[in-house]
Design a protein around this motif. Structure first.
Motif, mmCIF file in Angstrom:
data_model
loop_
_atom_site.group_PDB
_atom_site.id
_atom_site.type_symbol
_atom_site.label_atom_id
_atom_site.label_comp_id
_atom_site.label_asym_id
_atom_site.label_seq_id
_atom_site.Cartn_x
_atom_site.Cartn_y
_atom_site.Cartn_z
ATOM 1 N N GLN A 113 0.854 -1.185 0.000
ATOM 2 C CA GLN A 113 0.000 0.000 0.000
ATOM 3 C C GLN A 113 0.888 1.233 0.000
ATOM 4 O OE1 GLN A 113 -3.680 0.251 2.337
ATOM 5 N NE2 GLN A 113 -2.831 2.115 3.216
ATOM 6 N N ARG A 114 0.589 2.167 -0.902
ATOM 7 C CA ARG A 114 1.449 3.346 -0.991
ATOM 8 C C ARG A 114 0.656 4.534 -1.500
ATOM 9 N NH1 ARG A 114 2.035 -0.025 -4.845
ATOM 10 N NH2 ARG A 114 1.933 0.603 -7.024
ATOM 11 N N GLY A 115 1.243 5.721 -1.347
ATOM 12 C CA GLY A 115 0.652 6.935 -1.899
ATOM 13 C C GLY A 115 -0.028 7.757 -0.822
ATOM 14 N N TRP A 116 0.376 9.007 -0.671
ATOM 15 C CA TRP A 116 -0.267 9.857 0.350
ATOM 16 C C TRP A 116 -1.484 10.534 -0.242
ATOM 17 C CZ3 TRP A 116 -0.942 15.129 -0.032
ATOM 18 C CH2 TRP A 116 -0.318 15.725 -1.136
ATOM 19 N N TRP A 117 -1.477 10.801 -1.535
ATOM 20 C CA TRP A 117 -2.655 11.426 -2.152
ATOM 21 C C TRP A 117 -3.486 10.347 -2.843
ATOM 22 C CZ3 TRP A 117 -5.393 15.648 -1.791
ATOM 23 C CH2 TRP A 117 -6.328 15.941 -2.799
ATOM 24 N N THR A 118 -2.975 9.783 -3.897
ATOM 25 C CA THR A 118 -3.646 8.651 -4.531
ATOM 26 C C THR A 118 -3.157 7.390 -3.844
ATOM 27 O OG1 THR A 118 -3.677 9.813 -6.627
ATOM 28 C CG2 THR A 118 -3.995 7.453 -6.693
ATOM 29 N N ARG A 119 -4.025 6.763 -3.076
ATOM 30 C CA ARG A 119 -3.590 5.586 -2.332
ATOM 31 C C ARG A 119 -3.797 4.337 -3.188
ATOM 32 N NH1 ARG A 119 -5.730 5.139 3.531
ATOM 33 N NH2 ARG A 119 -4.410 6.987 3.670
ATOM 34 N N THR A 120 -2.767 3.556 -3.321
ATOM 35 C CA THR A 120 -2.807 2.369 -4.169
ATOM 36 C C THR A 120 -2.530 1.141 -3.330
ATOM 37 O OG1 THR A 120 -1.945 3.710 -5.979
ATOM 38 C CG2 THR A 120 -1.840 1.343 -6.247
ATOM 39 N N ARG A 121 -3.429 0.185 -3.414
ATOM 40 C CA ARG A 121 -3.243 -1.075 -2.709
ATOM 41 C C ARG A 121 -3.054 -2.158 -3.758
ATOM 42 N NH1 ARG A 121 -5.419 -2.444 2.449
ATOM 43 N NH2 ARG A 121 -4.658 -4.489 3.053
ATOM 44 N N THR A 122 -1.941 -2.869 -3.693
ATOM 45 C CA THR A 122 -1.648 -3.863 -4.728
ATOM 46 C C THR A 122 -1.418 -5.229 -4.092
ATOM 47 O OG1 THR A 122 -0.617 -2.178 -6.112
ATOM 48 C CG2 THR A 122 -0.099 -4.453 -6.634
ATOM 49 N N LEU A 123 -2.007 -6.256 -4.689
ATOM 50 C CA LEU A 123 -1.772 -7.624 -4.240
ATOM 51 C C LEU A 123 -1.097 -8.407 -5.355
ATOM 52 C CD1 LEU A 123 -5.152 -8.381 -2.453
ATOM 53 C CD2 LEU A 123 -2.953 -7.863 -1.424
ATOM 54 N N VAL A 124 0.002 -9.059 -5.020
ATOM 55 C CA VAL A 124 0.700 -9.888 -6.014
ATOM 56 C C VAL A 124 0.703 -11.316 -5.492
ATOM 57 C CG1 VAL A 124 2.795 -10.170 -7.361
ATOM 58 C CG2 VAL A 124 2.202 -7.916 -6.469
ATOM 59 N N PRO A 125 -0.007 -12.237 -6.182
ATOM 60 C CA PRO A 125 -0.014 -13.627 -5.707
ATOM 61 C C PRO A 125 1.383 -14.233 -5.805
ATOM 62 C CG PRO A 125 -1.701 -13.256 -7.390
ATOM 63 C CD PRO A 125 -0.823 -12.053 -7.380
ATOM 64 N N MET A 126 1.759 -15.012 -4.779
ATOM 65 C CA MET A 126 3.062 -15.690 -4.803
ATOM 66 C C MET A 126 3.211 -16.525 -6.074
ATOM 67 S SD MET A 126 4.950 -15.026 -2.270
ATOM 68 C CE MET A 126 4.845 -14.185 -0.708
ATOM 69 N N ALA A 127 2.116 -17.186 -6.483
ATOM 70 C CA ALA A 127 2.184 -18.107 -7.617
ATOM 71 C C ALA A 127 2.502 -17.382 -8.921
ATOM 72 C CB ALA A 127 0.872 -18.869 -7.757
ATOM 73 N N ARG A 128 2.312 -16.060 -8.957
ATOM 74 C CA ARG A 128 2.544 -15.315 -10.191
ATOM 75 C C ARG A 128 3.932 -14.707 -10.234
ATOM 76 N NH1 ARG A 128 -2.018 -17.151 -11.282
ATOM 77 N NH2 ARG A 128 -0.542 -18.687 -11.955
ATOM 78 N N ILE A 129 4.667 -14.777 -9.111
ATOM 79 C CA ILE A 129 5.979 -14.129 -9.063
ATOM 80 C C ILE A 129 7.007 -15.008 -9.770
ATOM 81 C CG2 ILE A 129 7.850 -13.368 -7.549
ATOM 82 C CD1 ILE A 129 5.652 -12.568 -5.544
ATOM 83 N N GLN A 130 7.651 -14.448 -10.797
ATOM 84 C CA GLN A 130 8.600 -15.233 -11.577
ATOM 85 C C GLN A 130 9.978 -15.239 -10.942
ATOM 86 O OE1 GLN A 130 8.253 -14.052 -15.733
ATOM 87 N NE2 GLN A 130 6.622 -15.565 -15.792
ATOM 88 N N HIS A 131 10.427 -14.083 -10.520
ATOM 89 C CA HIS A 131 11.624 -14.071 -9.692
ATOM 90 C C HIS A 131 11.634 -12.829 -8.827
ATOM 91 C CE1 HIS A 131 12.982 -11.930 -13.304
ATOM 92 N NE2 HIS A 131 13.828 -11.290 -12.525
ATOM 93 N N VAL A 132 12.518 -12.832 -7.859
ATOM 94 C CA VAL A 132 12.558 -11.746 -6.891
ATOM 95 C C VAL A 132 14.013 -11.344 -6.666
ATOM 96 C CG1 VAL A 132 12.327 -13.473 -5.074
ATOM 97 C CG2 VAL A 132 11.976 -11.088 -4.513
ATOM 98 N N ASP A 133 14.243 -10.036 -6.628
ATOM 99 C CA ASP A 133 15.593 -9.477 -6.494
ATOM 100 C C ASP A 133 15.675 -8.606 -5.254
ATOM 101 O OD1 ASP A 133 16.386 -10.397 -8.880
ATOM 102 O OD2 ASP A 133 16.446 -8.464 -9.917
ATOM 103 N N THR A 134 16.886 -8.451 -4.724
ATOM 104 C CA THR A 134 17.110 -7.279 -3.886
ATOM 105 C C THR A 134 18.057 -6.378 -4.662
ATOM 106 O OG1 THR A 134 18.744 -8.609 -2.741
ATOM 107 C CG2 THR A 134 16.710 -8.155 -1.569
ATOM 108 N N ALA A 135 17.772 -5.089 -4.649
ATOM 109 C CA ALA A 135 18.597 -4.132 -5.392
ATOM 110 C C ALA A 135 19.081 -3.069 -4.428
ATOM 111 C CB ALA A 135 17.781 -3.498 -6.506
ATOM 112 N N ARG A 136 20.364 -2.672 -4.572
ATOM 113 C CA ARG A 136 20.915 -1.643 -3.687
ATOM 114 C C ARG A 136 21.686 -0.639 -4.525
ATOM 115 N NH1 ARG A 136 24.743 -5.117 -0.827
ATOM 116 N NH2 ARG A 136 25.256 -3.366 0.495
ATOM 117 N N GLY A 137 21.175 0.562 -4.613
ATOM 118 C CA GLY A 137 21.901 1.629 -5.291
ATOM 119 C C GLY A 137 23.023 2.123 -4.405
ATOM 120 N N PRO A 138 23.919 2.955 -4.941
ATOM 121 C CA PRO A 138 25.052 3.455 -4.146
ATOM 122 C C PRO A 138 24.602 4.211 -2.895
ATOM 123 C CG PRO A 138 25.030 4.402 -6.378
ATOM 124 C CD PRO A 138 23.929 3.420 -6.317
ATOM 125 N N LEU A 139 23.581 5.057 -3.030
ATOM 126 C CA LEU A 139 23.088 5.801 -1.866
ATOM 127 C C LEU A 139 22.454 4.856 -0.856
ATOM 128 C CD1 LEU A 139 21.326 9.162 -2.747
ATOM 129 C CD2 LEU A 139 23.041 8.694 -1.006
#
Lengths: 161, 546
Positions: free
Chosen positions: A90-116
């Motif tokens: 769930q995100r957004g202070w003005w337009t609030r968006t709630r998103t559900l992603v089923p585990m079965a639909r997830i193809q792969h998952v990453d962790t990403a870390r930028g320099p900052l």
């Protein structure tokens, strides 16, 4: 499910400072652009003199908003949950968006870390489905790694699209 | 290395049934890719030839011709190092003279196989094979083999789309056959013919295509471009002959532009959709079309994500529709890629969808749940908002133009009634239902689309709410199926808040049979949301469900 039951978890509090720096860096090009545009507009005689300074003023107000209250607001409204069957965002202070992603639909998952992000010891978790990616933007590195492992193991079901 | 490749004639069936040993493409590949490269040379050569008239010096052409020849020789070398094979359930494509590149595409990841023939390819009796993968979005998602012998291409397609059972005798023979069979025979498709377009249908499809709008825009841009190019004196000559040019000339230009755009749209449809045939062969759909560039596309039914029936404003007037499908392939492909039938009477659409894609036929009497009456204003607002922006832009533009007064910009107000109508229609048409595990959604306005997607195909789903909507207790629900194009989004605007969130739960994937697998141990450090979505299947809010 109702809007009254938001996902249980907040992002890492350090996200606010990270976003502030990002917003400050991101605001520089538009500010420079606005100043340049004001300079150009100032050379057009037909236009009233206040147009250029107003443009710069608006840009400054926008930049202050983006760097000041915005990151904190965003942090307060960003929530996530990792359930057995779905990832809940769930995100957004003005337009609030709630998103559900089923585990079965997830193809792969990453962790990403930028320099900052690395400086702050933060990482984002990115979930890829066949219809685009979703991101949990700023978690503590250990939490992010654990979340990635958990999602990967729950999503690890071989199936067609 | 490619030098060690067995020649085509010597190739034998691989150790594993269904393997295709490494093979090169037809030598026509050299000509085809050389032509593609030489197109880059065409402009400088033409410029040189055109300027030659002045000084009669042709020496400048020599280096260009040498370059062109070198490019052909280079293509010939590259061709020798290019091969494809099917090994152990993977398509393997090797390329590169110095830096060798190997690409592996698992057969189960292949979404569709396209065979295309440009006139040049037809000259050599080869087809271009395009293999669609589900890599979504990234530019290099597809494997393209531009010069494969016809019979080989058919056999490769069969192999890649995993026909049930062993390779048929015909295709196995084709795989080991040396060279192409005569063209006429190779283009004959098997399977049950579901739909064919007559030349008249093709013309109607072009004449009623929704593309008229964009085409008109392109023409008017061209008009402005012309305006910039032509010298002032030419314009004065035109205006002298057409008094009152200001308004009349503008109207004339728009009318001419519209007719030209319409003609272009019809010509485009003739080029694209002539010889259209849709066949079904077991669990595959075979789509063939094209006048000069012929395409044959095979789409396994199991790869379909959603099927939609769309009516552009003009087609709606005449009771006509277009049927499209969404599939995970075709990333970045042209708009025609997802078309199942470019034109058919709306009355036949349901029977057609039932015959072609059985899982996707809408219920006979679709009792759709609609947004609540209080959402009407929001639909109107959605339709009018871009109009307000347009009005502002038009007013500013008119103010900046020296010839006209600023209020001339208000001329765009004539479009407002159209927008109001569009918004009211959008409110009236919007609806959804869930029927037999399928999410059915209708969205509209002047054009209309009904889309059917199995709930288990939904990749994610979301509810969006602004503070204003929250006060009105309305919310927008959106779900997405995998799609290479734009059509994969299923969006229901301004539903009752409870229905919108209820729908989020209703659209949860049903539990699979293999859900009995042991759950992995929960890591204590990971925050969890208890039992989310799991209960969705039982605890169904009844609101709005018909």
């Amino acid at each position: 499910m109702t809007p009254d039951q938001p996902p249980p978890n907040n992002l890492d509090p350090r996200a606010v400072a990270l976003w502030r720096i990002n917003a400050a860096l991101g605001a520089l090009p538009p500010l420079a652009g606005a100043a340049f545009a004001a300079f150009l507009l100032g050379r057009i005689d037909r236009l009233p003199a206040w147009v250029g300074p107003t443009l710069v003023g608006l840009a400054v107000v926008w930049a202050v908003w983006e760097v000041g209250p915005m990151p904190a607001l965003r942090w307060r409204t960003w929530r996530y949950g990792i359930g057995e069957r779905e990832v809940d965002l769930q995100r957004g202070w003005w337009t609030r968006t709630r998103t559900l992603v089923p585990m079965a639909r997830i193809q792969h998952v990453d962790t990403a870390r930028g320099p900052l992000q690395r400086r702050f010891g933060l990482a984002s978790v990115v979930l890829y489905t066949a219809a685009g990616a979703n991101e949990i933007p700023a978690l503590d590195e250990a939490t992010a790694a654990a979340a990635r492992e958990r999602i990967a193991s729950l999503a690890n079901v071989r199936e067609d699209l | 290395m490619a030098v060690g490749l067995p020649s085509i004639a010597a190739s034998e069936p691989g150790p594993d049934r269904g393997d295709v040993p490494p093979r090169r493409q037809h030598p026509a590949w050299i000509a085809i890719s050389a032509v593609r490269q030489l197109r880059g040379f065409a402009v400088p050569i033409l410029v040189l030839v055109a300027s030659r008239g002045r000084d009669g010096d042709t020496r400048m052409l020599v280096p260009l011709i040498v370059l062109a020849l070198a490019s052909v020789v280079w293509q010939a070398v590259a061709w020798r190092f290019l091969s494809y094979a099917v090994e152990g359930g993977r398509l393997k494509v090797q390329s590169g003279v110095f830096a060798r590149r190997e690409r592996f595409v698992p057969v189960e990841r292949i979404q569709a196989v396209d065979l295309g023939e440009t006139p040049l390819q037809r000259l050599f009796g080869v087809v271009g094979v395009r293999i669609e993968t589900a890599a979504g979005g990234s530019g290099q998602a597809d494997v393209v083999l531009p010069a494969v012998r016809r019979a080989e291409a058919d056999a490769l397609r069969r192999r890649l789309l995993q026909d049930r059972g062993p390779l048929s005798v015909g295709s196995a023979a084709a795989l080991t056959a040396d060279g192409a069979r005569p063209g006429a025979e190779a283009t004959a498709e098997d399977g049950e013919l579901l739909r064919r377009l007559s030349p008249r249908d093709v013309l109607v499809a072009g004449a009623t295509a929704g593309r008229i709008g964009p085409a008109l825009a392109a023409v008017s841009f061209g008009f402005q471009f012309l305006d910039d190019l032509l010298p002032e004196s030419a314009w004065r000559a035109v205006t002298l002959q057409a008094p009152g040019y200001g308004v009349r000339g503008l109207v004339l230009a728009v009318a001419v532009g519209a007719v030209v755009a319409w003609g272009l749209s019809i010509a485009g449809a003739v080029l694209t959709w002539s010889n259209f045939e849709l066949r079904r062969d077991g669990d595959r759909l075979l789509i063939a079309h094209g006048l000069l560039d012929r395409r044959r596309r095979s789409v396994p039914l199991t790869r379909l994500q959603a099927v939609s029936v769309g009516e552009s404003p003009l087609r709606r007037l005449f009771g006509l529709a277009e049927v499209r499908f969404e599939s995970a392939g075709f990333a970045g492909a042209s708009g025609e890629a997802g078309v199942l039938v470019p034109l058919l009477p709306l009355a036949e659409a349901r029977a057609f969808v039932t015959a072609a894609t059985p899982g996707f036929s809408p219920p006979s009497v679709p009792a759709l749940s609609a947004p609540p009456p209080r959402a009407r204003g929001r639909y109107l607002g959605d339709a009018l908002r871009p109009m307000v922006g347009l009005l502002a832009v038009a007013l500013v533009a008119a103010a900046l133009l020296p010839a006209v007064r600023w209020w001339w910009g208000a001329a765009v107000l004539v479009l407002f009634p159209l927008a109001v109508w569009d918004g009211l229609l959008a409110f009236r048409e919007a609806g959804w239902t869930i029927d037999d595990g399928r999410f059915i959604l209708r969205e509209g306005g002047l054009s209309r689309r009904t889309i059917v997607a199995p709930v288990r195909r939904l990749q994610w789903r979301t509810v969006v709410q602004t503070p204003f909507a929250r006060r009105a207790q309305l919310a927008t629900t959106e779900a997405a199926v995998a799609s290479g194009g734009e059509g994969g989004s299923l969006r229901l605007r301004h539903l009752d808040e409870g229905v919108a969130f209820g729908l989020l739960a209703l659209l949860a994937s049903p539990p699979r049979s293999d859900d009995a697998r042991p759950h992995p141990p929960d890591s204590a450090s990971v925050p969890q949301s208890p039992g989310f979505g799991g209960a969705a299947d039982e605890a169904v809010p009844a609101a709005g469900y018909t």
